[in-house]
Design an enzyme around this catalytic site. Structure first.
Site, PDB file in Angstrom:
ATOM      1  N   CYS A 130       0.062   3.856   2.690  1.00 41.29           N
ATOM      2  CA  CYS A 130       0.511   3.392   4.011  1.00 41.29           C
ATOM      3  C   CYS A 130       1.967   3.772   4.233  1.00 41.29           C
ATOM      4  CB  CYS A 130       0.345   1.883   4.141  1.00 41.29           C
ATOM      5  SG  CYS A 130      -1.364   1.298   4.000  1.00 41.29           S
ATOM      6  N   CYS A 175       0.822  -1.214   0.000  1.00 41.67           N
ATOM      7  CA  CYS A 175       0.000   0.000   0.000  1.00 41.67           C
ATOM      8  C   CYS A 175       0.863   1.273   0.000  1.00 41.67           C
ATOM      9  CB  CYS A 175      -0.906  -0.044   1.234  1.00 41.67           C
ATOM     10  SG  CYS A 175      -1.753   1.481   1.625  1.00 41.67           S
TER      11      CYS A 175
END
Length: 104
Positions: free
Chosen positions: A32, A29
């Protein structure tokens, strides 16, 4: 900052006397990865009043399902195990702290 698993969630998060900001994240991600240094800073600055925890959503699907996480990153502020606030998506530090204002 702590890493939480299904096995230690109750002890580390649900029974915590302090509010816990839990980030559900994944290795793949990109948002993230952008959020990681922001959470490190928040942990360093507010660690006496707030616990910052990370849960790898790919490794802990039971917790993802329990909290109804639909995408990464999702941050959930828990007070005594109960969700007090939810933030979906990466945020700059100032905006994240503004979203959490009054919760810890």
């Amino acid at each position: 900052m702590i890493t939480v698993t299904t096995e230690d969630f109750e002890e580390q998060v649900a029974r915590s006397e302090r509010p816990v900001l839990v980030e559900f994240w994944a290795d793949w991600c990109p948002p993230c990865k952008m959020l990681a240094p922001v959470l490190d800073e928040i942990d360093a600055e507010y660690g006496e009043r707030l616990t910052v925890a990370k849960i790898n959503g790919d490794e802990e699907p039971e917790l993802v399902a329990r909290f109804g996480v639909m995408g990464f990153p999702t941050m959930t502020l828990l007070k005594r195990g109960e969700e007090a606030h939810r933030i979906v998506g990466a945020r700059p530090k100032r905006r994240l702290l503004s979203d959490l204002e009054g919760h810890f």
